[in-house]
Design an enzyme around this catalytic site. Structure first.
Site, PDB file in Angstrom:
ATOM      1  N   GLN A 147      -0.489  -2.150  -1.534  1.00 35.31           N
ATOM      2  CA  GLN A 147       0.858  -1.636  -1.266  1.00 35.31           C
ATOM      3  C   GLN A 147       1.489  -1.132  -2.576  1.00 35.31           C
ATOM      4  O   GLN A 147       0.784  -0.648  -3.437  1.00 35.31           O
ATOM      5  CB  GLN A 147       1.731  -2.674  -0.571  1.00 35.31           C
ATOM      6  CG  GLN A 147       1.354  -2.980   0.865  1.00 35.31           C
ATOM      7  CD  GLN A 147       0.463  -4.177   0.983  1.00 35.31           C
ATOM      8  OE1 GLN A 147       0.621  -5.172   0.307  1.00 35.31           O
ATOM      9  NE2 GLN A 147      -0.497  -4.090   1.872  1.00 35.31           N
TER      10      GLN A 147
ATOM     11  N   ALA B 263      -3.144  -2.419   3.950  1.00 34.57           N
ATOM     12  CA  ALA B 263      -3.431  -1.516   2.832  1.00 34.57           C
ATOM     13  C   ALA B 263      -4.603  -0.604   3.197  1.00 34.57           C
ATOM     14  O   ALA B 263      -5.466  -0.971   3.982  1.00 34.57           O
ATOM     15  CB  ALA B 263      -3.769  -2.325   1.580  1.00 34.57           C
ATOM     16  N   GLY B 264      -4.614   0.581   2.595  1.00 30.50           N
ATOM     17  CA  GLY B 264      -5.732   1.499   2.787  1.00 30.50           C
ATOM     18  C   GLY B 264      -6.029   2.224   1.495  1.00 30.50           C
ATOM     19  O   GLY B 264      -5.299   3.132   1.104  1.00 30.50           O
ATOM     20  N   HIS B 265      -7.070   1.795   0.773  1.00 32.44           N
ATOM     21  CA  HIS B 265      -7.415   2.403  -0.503  1.00 32.44           C
ATOM     22  C   HIS B 265      -8.547   3.403  -0.284  1.00 32.44           C
ATOM     23  O   HIS B 265      -9.655   3.040   0.112  1.00 32.44           O
ATOM     24  CB  HIS B 265      -7.829   1.330  -1.509  1.00 32.44           C
ATOM     25  CG  HIS B 265      -6.683   0.430  -1.902  1.00 32.44           C
ATOM     26  ND1 HIS B 265      -6.807  -0.577  -2.827  1.00 32.44           N
ATOM     27  CD2 HIS B 265      -5.397   0.415  -1.491  1.00 32.44           C
ATOM     28  CE1 HIS B 265      -5.634  -1.188  -2.964  1.00 32.44           C
ATOM     29  NE2 HIS B 265      -4.773  -0.598  -2.158  1.00 32.44           N
TER      30      HIS B 265
ATOM     31  N   ASP C  27       0.372   3.837  -1.330  1.00 28.34           N
ATOM     32  CA  ASP C  27      -0.333   5.124  -1.179  1.00 28.34           C
ATOM     33  C   ASP C  27      -0.371   5.926  -2.475  1.00 28.34           C
ATOM     34  O   ASP C  27      -0.481   7.153  -2.450  1.00 28.34           O
ATOM     35  CB  ASP C  27       0.308   5.974  -0.064  1.00 28.34           C
ATOM     36  CG  ASP C  27       0.545   5.195   1.213  1.00 28.34           C
ATOM     37  OD1 ASP C  27      -0.424   4.589   1.704  1.00 28.34           O
ATOM     38  OD2 ASP C  27       1.684   5.182   1.704  1.00 28.34           O
TER      39      ASP C  27
ATOM     40  N   LYS D 213      -4.436   4.017  -5.719  1.00 27.28           N
ATOM     41  CA  LYS D 213      -5.006   2.903  -6.482  1.00 27.28           C
ATOM     42  C   LYS D 213      -6.522   2.809  -6.306  1.00 27.28           C
ATOM     43  O   LYS D 213      -7.235   2.475  -7.246  1.00 27.28           O
ATOM     44  CB  LYS D 213      -4.339   1.595  -6.036  1.00 27.28           C
ATOM     45  CG  LYS D 213      -2.838   1.547  -6.329  1.00 27.28           C
ATOM     46  CD  LYS D 213      -2.202   0.255  -5.856  1.00 27.28           C
ATOM     47  CE  LYS D 213      -2.120   0.149  -4.357  1.00 27.28           C
ATOM     48  NZ  LYS D 213      -1.215   1.163  -3.739  1.00 27.28           N
TER      49      LYS D 213
END
Length: 425
Positions: A231, A40-42, A14, A17
């Site tokens: 991550q 993941a969550g970008h 978090d 990125k």
């Protein structure tokens, strides 16, 4: 011959990125994901829109950039299709900009069910999984029984799927878990499985490549390539806060196995960190704040998981952990995110060591997850003002302090979620 540059999160994920990759993409011909999956969550914000990417590389918004999902990443077909549909609806031409490695492993529906069963069985010792099936998928990969994207076109794909499913169902029963009680994205398991198979058919539209050849050929041709990590470094399966980690290598070493490039072909290593720290899920977090300051950081930083929506734990910057992550990946330059979250804080604390077993140390010990580590702080003045294109003097002092402690220059400072709110030093 060109070298592949690498972008990594240096904390517990978090870090921001996605925004940095989006900002750097105009300088690159190809952007690759080399590990992780839809856990993941970008997040990227621009033109009044917000996008959260779970599987697709963050260079997808640049129409001159090719994006590659590498062999070290994993894909849930249903989540992937949802992501593509959302981007397509926003006018992004995903089909022409995205390649998928034939060696990328698939997350099957029972991987997610097994993930939920394992977490339930662990009880209070649960890892804090996102329940996306990440751990079970990487387990099957290591056990040499997984399914890969290249298998989709095989005439016996369905049979291989059913064999793997049967193995998983037995494991789930052994954990005393009823799969019929499980809800996946608002659907029963049977409903989700049907949607998943529809999404597998959808994936056949995309170009599947031998990505290791594609990437190395591009480097030989002088193409500029950026590898995007998911991550954070402190969640690395080997060097993170084990066992409260992810199931892949989140440090620089992961790009070699995750894309099929030699160590000698790695160039610049960008390390992304927040001006403070956050963590989602369980696991050690020495600088965690349980007071109003922690709540303030959470409110100001909108610290809720992009994938799970869970409130993130918040705390002060941890220098020993940051220095460790830089050492392990050979970080060449730092990028500090969310400095604006601390605009109204008059005094900032920074962890420079830990009280551990009766002495003060400045490194991360092997048993950091089982022993109490009390942070040792130094206090710095906050900048206590808004940031707009110029770095205030006291923020410059904070940055200089970090550079001296870590030994790596801070080249980029973000002061807003917007894609253009960046200062290059």
């Amino acid at each position: 011959m060109a070298k592949i540059d690498l972008l990594l999160g240096l904390q517990w994920g978090d870090e921001g990125k996605g925004k940095v990759v989006d900002a750097l993409t105009p300088n690159y011909d190809i952007v690759c994901r080399f590990q992780g999956g839809p856990n993941a969550g970008h997040t990227i914000k621009f033109d009044g829109k917000k996008f959260v990417l779970h599987t697709i590389p963050s260079g997808i918004f640049n129409d001159k950039c090719i994006n590659v999902i590498g062999n070290g990443a994993i894909i849930d077909a249903k989540i992937f299709k949802d992501e593509v549909d959302g981007l397509t609806a926003a006018g992004v031409d995903v089909l022409d900009r995205l390649l998928i490695s034939s060696r990328t492993h698939l997350i099957v529906p029972t991987h997610r069910a097994l993930d939920a069963a394992n977490e339930k069985a662990l009880g209070k010792m649960k890892i804090g999984s996102t329940l996306k099936g990440i751990g079970p998928t990487y387990t099957d990969k290591t056990a040499r029984r997984g399914l890969r994207v290249g298998d989709i076109m095989s005439p016996d794909f369905k049979n291989r799927y059913e064999n793997l499913k049967a193995r998983h169902l037995q494991e789930i029963r052994n954990l005393d878990f009823d799969i019929n009680t499980l809800t996946l994205d608002g659907m029963t398991f049977t409903e989700y499985e049907k949607v998943w198979f529809d999404a597998i058919e959808f994936m056949k539209k995309f170009q599947v490549v031998e990505s290791e050849y594609f990437i190395n050929k591009a480097l030989d041709e002088g193409k500029k390539i950026l590898a995007e990590g998911a991550q954070g470094s402190m969640l690395d399966v080997d060097f993170g806060s084990y066992p409260f980690v992810t199931s892949s290598s989140t440090m620089a070493s992961g790009v070699c196995s995750g894309l099929g490039v030699a160590p000698s072909k790695v160039g610049r290593v960008f390390g992304i960190f927040k001006a403070y720290c956050t963590r989602v899920g369980t696991g050690p977090f020495p600088t965690e704040l349980f007071d109003e300051m922690g709540d303030q950081l959470r409110r100001n930083g909108h610290e809720f998981g992009a994938t799970t929506g869970r409130p993130r734990r918040t705390g002060w910057l941890d220098i020993p952990a940051l220095k460790y992550a830089c050492m392990m990946s050979g970080v060449t330059e730092l990028m500090m995110m969310k400095s604006d979250v601390m605009n109204d804080i008059k005094e900032i604390k920074v962890c420079v060591g830990y009280e551990y077993n009766g002495k003060v140390i400045d490194y991360l010990p092997f048993d950091a997850c089982t022993e109490t580590m009390k942070p040792v702080y130094e206090t710095l003045p906050g900048w206590d003002c808004e940031i707009d294109r110029n770095i205030p003097e006291k923020l410059e002092g904070y940055i200089g302090y970090i550079e001296r402690k870590v030994g790596v220059p801070v080249k980029f400072v973000s002061y807003s979620p917007d894609r253009y709110a960046n200062i290059y030093r």
